[in-house]
Design a protein around this motif. Sequence first.
Motif, PDB file in Angstrom:
ATOM      1  N   GLN A 185       0.750  -1.401   0.237  1.00 22.56           N
ATOM      2  CA  GLN A 185      -0.078   0.078  -0.068  1.00 22.56           C
ATOM      3  C   GLN A 185       0.919   1.312  -0.070  1.00 22.56           C
ATOM      4  O   GLN A 185       1.872   1.239   0.551  1.00 22.56           O
ATOM      5  N   SER A 186       0.417   2.238  -0.800  1.00 24.22           N
ATOM      6  CA  SER A 186       1.144   3.475  -0.840  1.00 24.22           C
ATOM      7  C   SER A 186       1.004   4.441   0.494  1.00 24.22           C
ATOM      8  O   SER A 186      -0.099   4.506   1.245  1.00 24.22           O
ATOM      9  N   GLY A 207      -1.496  13.700  -6.410  1.00 24.34           N
ATOM     10  CA  GLY A 207      -2.025  12.788  -7.396  1.00 24.34           C
ATOM     11  C   GLY A 207      -2.221  11.313  -7.096  1.00 24.34           C
ATOM     12  O   GLY A 207      -2.057  10.720  -7.911  1.00 24.34           O
ATOM     13  N   ILE A 208      -2.169  11.017  -5.804  1.00 23.97           N
ATOM     14  CA  ILE A 208      -2.074   9.556  -5.205  1.00 23.97           C
ATOM     15  C   ILE A 208      -3.372   9.158  -4.910  1.00 23.97           C
ATOM     16  O   ILE A 208      -3.944   9.822  -4.257  1.00 23.97           O
ATOM     17  N   THR A 209      -3.828   8.137  -5.389  1.00 25.22           N
ATOM     18  CA  THR A 209      -5.212   7.479  -5.086  1.00 25.22           C
ATOM     19  C   THR A 209      -5.214   6.190  -4.182  1.00 25.22           C
ATOM     20  O   THR A 209      -6.059   5.518  -3.715  1.00 25.22           O
ATOM     21  N   GLY A 210      -3.913   5.457  -4.013  1.00 24.03           N
ATOM     22  CA  GLY A 210      -3.881   4.179  -3.086  1.00 24.03           C
ATOM     23  C   GLY A 210      -2.580   3.625  -3.136  1.00 24.03           C
ATOM     24  O   GLY A 210      -1.817   3.997  -4.103  1.00 24.03           O
ATOM     25  N   CYS A 218      -3.984  13.525   3.951  1.00 25.31           N
ATOM     26  CA  CYS A 218      -5.014  13.300   2.931  1.00 25.31           C
ATOM     27  C   CYS A 218      -4.627  14.688   1.817  1.00 25.31           C
ATOM     28  O   CYS A 218      -4.678  14.281   0.462  1.00 25.31           O
ATOM     29  N   VAL A 274      -2.430   5.449   2.610  1.00 28.79           N
ATOM     30  CA  VAL A 274      -3.470   6.375   1.847  1.00 28.79           C
ATOM     31  C   VAL A 274      -4.820   6.133   2.303  1.00 28.79           C
ATOM     32  O   VAL A 274      -5.222   4.998   2.201  1.00 28.79           O
ATOM     33  N   GLY A 275      -5.426   7.306   2.833  1.00 28.81           N
ATOM     34  CA  GLY A 275      -6.720   7.069   3.438  1.00 28.81           C
ATOM     35  C   GLY A 275      -6.871   6.477   4.855  1.00 28.81           C
ATOM     36  O   GLY A 275      -8.154   6.528   5.179  1.00 28.81           O
ATOM     37  N   ALA A 334      -1.861  13.299  -0.336  1.00 28.47           N
ATOM     38  CA  ALA A 334      -2.059  12.316  -1.246  1.00 28.47           C
ATOM     39  C   ALA A 334      -2.780  13.206  -2.579  1.00 28.47           C
ATOM     40  O   ALA A 334      -2.615  12.865  -3.503  1.00 28.47           O
ATOM     41  N   GLU A 335      -3.949  13.773  -2.155  1.00 31.95           N
ATOM     42  CA  GLU A 335      -4.487  14.520  -3.232  1.00 31.95           C
ATOM     43  C   GLU A 335      -3.878  15.480  -4.347  1.00 31.95           C
ATOM     44  O   GLU A 335      -4.107  15.405  -5.283  1.00 31.95           O
TER      45      GLU A 335
END
Length: 398
Positions: free
Chosen positions: A3-4, A395-398, A388, A23-24, A391-392
């Motif tokens: 996982q990132s 440009g990272i989504t996961g 958060c 991430v998340g 990541a946004e």
Amino acid sequence: MSQSLILVINCGSSSLKFGLFPVGAEEPTLSGLAECLGDADSRVVFKADGKKSTLAIAGGAHDQALEAVIEHIRARGELDSVVAVGHRVVHGGERFHASALITPEVETAIEACAALAPLHNPANLLGIRVVRACLPALPQVAVFDTAFHQTMPRAAYLYALPMKLYRDHGVRRYGFHGTSHRFVAEAAVAELGLDAADHGIVIAHLGNGASAAAIKNGASVDTTMGMTPLEGLVMGTRSGDVDPGSLAYIGEKLGLDLAGIDKLLNKESGLLGLSELSNDCRTLEEAAAEGHEGSIVALEVFAHRLARHIGGLATSLDRLDAVVFTGGIGENSDKLRAMTLAKLSAFGIEVDAEANARCTRGTAGVISRGNGPKAMVINTNEEFVIACDTAELAGITG
């Protein structure tokens, strides 16, 4: 595929806090604190899987501490999963209304704001530059304490000083703790089922540093801290509001220059100065229970000033839906919450004593009853917000 991960860094003048967030995820897989940097007992404390470990870096500075953190992440086999780094930056001036991907231009702008936060922004920049040297390929993001409050109207942010001081030197109210206020505001709307486009909340972020803010429809419309974190509420060692005219008198009587007055207001006042015992709320509550007069006075002044500011902030709202407590003191001192809310009965707030006593040590929730505005405790999570945003913007989504 692993996982990132987002590395979150809060680089202070003599310390460095960090957290490693999937991430998340709201909780880090690894966190810790490098403290006493530059001193003989410099060390890094790592926390993971419910356990702590300590690494001595005698005489180590920020670069050595951050290198030790990165090497620890590498030893855990997680460094290749780190995809971006987010930094807490204290002051963004009027330039930054939101978090920003760090570019040479953004870095220059952060440096230009250093005059507004000389103890904080240089340390924040140091963290950014050390990360660039150690992990040059990773994107970095700056998350500003002041950004959330840039929605304040001019009636709230201007001082009644000559306008040229604002125009030429940026003398105005900026507010701080914005990342915490933003997180708590969103959580309160969700937990109370409020209309995201039509609500009014006052948030009290209470710790060694303390501020309150009025949130109208998700935006900050007023706050207690000003150009610096000294204005507003009583804090651990900071005075909060003081009659400016008294400072010349104090300087004359005690033979203090401006640096001496600054030290008095920032390091020797607040709960410490009033109690003549401690800046720690837990210590003062224990001493007050045993009859220590200074502690009793300190807690009384703290609650009185806080209630007065909450009442004042409510005038910036169309209505008051909730008063929310957060931060180390706000989340854990049921005594100070009860003392403060007792002074807000004119707003129709009625404390639920059992619920209030229950909301400590990580337990959150509503602590009031009746049909008036809600009072509640929400555990803040500034590092999660930084992760958060990082990541946004990266440009990272996961």
